[in-house]
Design an enzyme around this catalytic site. Structure first.
Site, PDB file in Angstrom:
ATOM      1  N   SER A  56      10.340  -7.324   9.847  1.00  0.00           N
ATOM      2  CA  SER A  56      11.021  -7.291   8.546  1.00  0.00           C
ATOM      3  C   SER A  56      12.411  -6.684   8.577  1.00  0.00           C
ATOM      4  CB  SER A  56      10.165  -6.544   7.524  1.00  0.00           C
ATOM      5  OG  SER A  56       9.060  -7.324   7.135  1.00  0.00           O
ATOM      6  N   LYS A  68      15.128  -8.968   7.613  1.00  0.00           N
ATOM      7  CA  LYS A  68      15.449  -9.227   6.205  1.00  0.00           C
ATOM      8  C   LYS A  68      16.820  -8.682   5.825  1.00  0.00           C
ATOM      9  CE  LYS A  68      10.525  -9.257   5.121  1.00  0.00           C
ATOM     10  NZ  LYS A  68       9.376  -8.515   4.590  1.00  0.00           N
ATOM     11  N   TYR A 103      11.088 -18.442   8.067  1.00  0.00           N
ATOM     12  CA  TYR A 103      10.747 -17.032   7.866  1.00  0.00           C
ATOM     13  C   TYR A 103      10.043 -16.451   9.086  1.00  0.00           C
ATOM     14  CZ  TYR A 103       8.260 -12.970   5.996  1.00  0.00           C
ATOM     15  OH  TYR A 103       7.756 -11.711   5.798  1.00  0.00           O
ATOM     16  N   TYR A 150       9.056  -0.434   1.621  1.00  0.00           N
ATOM     17  CA  TYR A 150       7.961  -0.906   0.761  1.00  0.00           C
ATOM     18  C   TYR A 150       7.483   0.198  -0.179  1.00  0.00           C
ATOM     19  CZ  TYR A 150       8.192  -4.041   4.769  1.00  0.00           C
ATOM     20  OH  TYR A 150       8.638  -4.859   5.776  1.00  0.00           O
ATOM     21  N   VAL A 162       6.986  -4.192  10.869  1.00  0.00           N
ATOM     22  CA  VAL A 162       5.646  -3.873  11.382  1.00  0.00           C
ATOM     23  C   VAL A 162       5.561  -3.961  12.908  1.00  0.00           C
ATOM     24  CG1 VAL A 162       4.475  -4.489   9.234  1.00  0.00           C
ATOM     25  CG2 VAL A 162       4.767  -6.226  11.036  1.00  0.00           C
TER      26      VAL A 162
END
Length: 308
Positions: free
Chosen positions: A64, A67, A191, A241, A259
């Site tokens: 992530s 992103k 993605y 998050y 992760v």
């Protein structure tokens, strides 16, 4: 005068000896094979000097953290129109939660949760085919880091494809609300490949320099200073998050986790930092990576909340 080299070396030694290392992500099979003994850290200073220790030159799946780069590219493609499709608020829910999409009409809370990043990929596919969008991402991170060796781990991408059922649910749900335009499998393929980018701490810290230096790398503008500041603000409020508040409390820097166990963190005007330890805490953030950044900030005073 802060002795960054010594501090980085000390922290790497402390993390090597630490017993509680968290739990390696197992829901993506290739990630489950990474030993939890790994730890790397790299700090790139504003003057270009690099301080690293541990497994700083071993590539890992950035997941992530990609992103951040996808958001930068999407803003470059459509500008502030992006915020009609993605919010800018902390989610307070796990990174792969579907709960808020029902009440918020398919608009993800922010670009750093999975649903938000899937929308970013859809935005990029508005101008490209998947292969072109993936190539654009690769060129971007290679340019930022000055390293053409950066690649996508196809084994990880395949593992994501095979196990990404919740991401398919998120994408289809947003498509039902009209917030995904391209075919879902194309969006998800893009993605999954973004998440499968493999980078070392050194490469990742180098790639984050533009956020440390007002949108510039080696004097060349990547984004405006205003856009770099806003990306940093989102990293601070949403980059971890439902654990983002705790990261701000403990570390006090903009940061984005993945992760795979990596964290990219930024000290505006001072340094770009990458840490990697694959064991995760219950919120999916690197347990020792967070602790290492906390200790780094304690010894340097680099928190954005410290007086300058």
């Amino acid at each position: 005068m802060i002795d960054i080299e010594n501090i980085v070396t000390e922290i790497a030694e402390e993390m090597r000896a630490h017993k509680d290392r968290g739990t390696v992500a197992s829901y993506i099979p290739p990630l489950a094979c990474v030993p939890d003994s790994k730890f790397g850290v790299a700090v790139v200073m504003a003057d270009g000097t690099i301080h690293s220790a541990g497994d700083a030159d071993e590539a890992f799946s950035i997941q992530s953290i990609s992103k951040v780069f996808a958001l930068t590219l999407a803003l470059g493609a459509v500008g502030d129109q992006l915020w009609n499709r993605v919010g800018r608020e902390p989610s307070g829910t796990p990174f792969n939660s579907i709960v808020q999409l029902e009440t918020e009409h398919g608009i993800p809370r922010n670009p750093f949760i999975n649903a938000g990043a899937i929308v970013l990929c859809d935005v990029l596919l508005g101008r490209h085919q998947p292969r072109e969008a993936i190539g654009q991402m690769l060129r971007f991170v290679r340019t930022l880091s000055g390293d053409d060796a950066i690649a996508i781990d196809e084994t990880v991408a395949g593992g994501e494809q095979d196990t990404g059922f919740r991401n398919r649910a998120l994408a289809n749900y947003m498509r039902a609300f009209g917030n995904i335009h391209a075919p879902v499998e194309r969006v998800l393929g893009t993605y999954f490949h973004f998440c499968a980018l493999a980078m070392s701490c050194r490469q990742l810290a180098l790639a984050g320099r533009f956020l440390m230096d007002g949108g510039r790398v080696d004097g060349h503008s990547i984004v405006t200073a205003s856009r770099a500041r806003r990306i940093n603000a989102l990293m601070m409020s949403c980059g971890h998050y439902d654990n983002s508040g705790d990261f701000a409390f403990r570390v006090g820097l903009p940061g984005k986790s993945g992760v795979g166990g990596g964290i990219l963190s930024v000290v505006p005007g001072v340094a770009s930092i990458a840490v990697w330890s694959p064991g995760l805490n219950p919120s999916g953030n690197s347990q020792l990576g967070t602790l290492a950044l906390e200790r780094l900030v304690q010894r340097t005073g680099w928190s954005v909340f410290e007086p300058r």
